[in-house]
Design a protein around this motif. Structure first.
Motif, PDB file in Angstrom:
ATOM      1  N   UNK A  48       0.836  -1.205   0.000  1.00 24.08           N
ATOM      2  CA  UNK A  48       0.000   0.000   0.000  1.00 24.08           C
ATOM      3  C   UNK A  48       0.866   1.248   0.000  1.00 24.08           C
ATOM      4  N   UNK A  49       1.853   1.274   0.886  1.00 24.18           N
ATOM      5  CA  UNK A  49       2.754   2.427   0.992  1.00 24.18           C
ATOM      6  C   UNK A  49       3.475   2.685  -0.324  1.00 24.18           C
ATOM      7  N   UNK A  50       4.020   1.619  -0.919  1.00 22.34           N
ATOM      8  CA  UNK A  50       4.748   1.761  -2.191  1.00 22.34           C
ATOM      9  C   UNK A  50       3.822   2.211  -3.315  1.00 22.34           C
ATOM     10  N   UNK A 110      -6.897  11.008  -0.640  1.00 23.88           N
ATOM     11  CA  UNK A 110      -6.529   9.603  -0.836  1.00 23.88           C
ATOM     12  C   UNK A 110      -7.642   8.745  -0.249  1.00 23.88           C
ATOM     13  N   UNK A 111      -8.376   8.046  -1.103  1.00 24.56           N
ATOM     14  CA  UNK A 111      -9.536   7.271  -0.662  1.00 24.56           C
ATOM     15  C   UNK A 111      -9.157   5.824  -0.378  1.00 24.56           C
ATOM     16  N   UNK A 113      -4.771  -1.192   4.068  1.00 23.97           N
ATOM     17  CA  UNK A 113      -4.694   0.136   3.452  1.00 23.97           C
ATOM     18  C   UNK A 113      -4.602   1.187   4.547  1.00 23.97           C
ATOM     19  N   UNK A 114      -5.436   1.031   5.552  1.00 21.30           N
ATOM     20  CA  UNK A 114      -5.439   1.972   6.680  1.00 21.30           C
ATOM     21  C   UNK A 114      -4.084   1.973   7.383  1.00 21.30           C
ATOM     22  N   UNK A 115      -3.510   0.785   7.584  1.00 20.21           N
ATOM     23  CA  UNK A 115      -2.218   0.688   8.257  1.00 20.21           C
ATOM     24  C   UNK A 115      -1.101   1.281   7.392  1.00 20.21           C
ATOM     25  N   UNK A 116      -1.170   1.017   6.091  1.00 20.49           N
ATOM     26  CA  UNK A 116      -0.164   1.571   5.186  1.00 20.49           C
ATOM     27  C   UNK A 116      -0.204   3.081   5.169  1.00 20.49           C
TER      28      UNK A 116
END
Length: 226
Positions: free
Chosen positions: A17-19, A36-37, A52-55
């Motif tokens: 997700x981060x990348x 960012x959704x 996604x939330x954690x990223x």
């Protein structure tokens, strides 16, 4: 074993997700201030919203996004002050890296050839038929590759860690700097002068060339740091 594997998979998805979000910023899909959704990212990556939330939380720690309570997540907008701060930190530590490289004779002929070839590639991109936005992205990537190579050659572990921890903020600041004030060909060819002074062992001229390389300083938008 199952719990450990689950933890590994979750961490791995957070990195994906981060990348992904970083890549979207670099290629211009997400711009400063964009919303960012979570749901859209989860759908695009085919994963649940939890990683996604954690990223996104990891990106917030890096200063890449801002989470606004009850509103959502937004790509960080860099003010001129933010860019100044990022560059000041970079200049402080990179000047020390130049000192180490020169005084400890860290660079050999093969290193200079590699660096010169990298700059040649930048010039080729600037002279290409690519769209200006694509040129900026490619040149800034090679620009960071150039300096990352020097950081690693210094073997200054703590300085390298500080610079790498803010690596993506540096990329964002460079995109801002080039978009706002930069002559892309000058941005590329400035590196030849840095190589020249590294090769000759002239630390002061190397530091001046590096400072001049950052367009916002060169154009007087910031006061020169002490």
């Amino acid at each position: 074993m199952t719990e450990a594997m689950s933890e590994y998979q979750r961490d791995n998805l957070c990195s994906v997700v981060s990348d992904y979000i970083k890549e979207q910023i670099i290629i211009g899909k997400y711009k400063a201030g964009d919303h960012v959704l979570e749901a859209m990212i989860a759908k695009n990556l085919g994963i649940s919203r939890s990683p996604v939330r954690e990223g996104i939380k990891d990106l917030e720690k890096e200063g890449i996004v801002e989470i606004v309570p009850r509103k959502g997540t937004y790509v960080t907008t860099f003010s001129l002050k933010d860019v100044h701060e990022v560059f000041d930190i970079r200049i402080l530590h990179e000047n020390d890296i130049f000192r180490i490289l020169i005084h400890e004779h860290k660079l050999k002929e093969a290193d200079f050839k590699y660096l010169t070839n990298l700059v040649d590639q930048m010039v080729t991109v600037v002279n290409s038929d690519l769209k200006e936005e694509e040129k900026i992205i490619k040149v800034n990537k090679m620009d960071m590759d150039f300096h990352l190579y020097l950081w690693n050659k210094s073997d200054s572990k703590r300085r390298i860690k500080i610079l790498k921890d803010m690596f993506f903020q540096l990329k964002m600041a460079m995109m801002y700097d080039t978009n706002e004030t930069g002559d892309l060909m000058q941005t590329a060819t400035d590196h030849y002068e840095i190589i020249e002074h590294l090769r000759s062992g002239d630390l002061e001229q190397c530091k001046k060339a590096f400072l001049n390389h950052i367009d916002s300083y060169k154009k007087g938008e910031f006061e020169n740091p002490d």
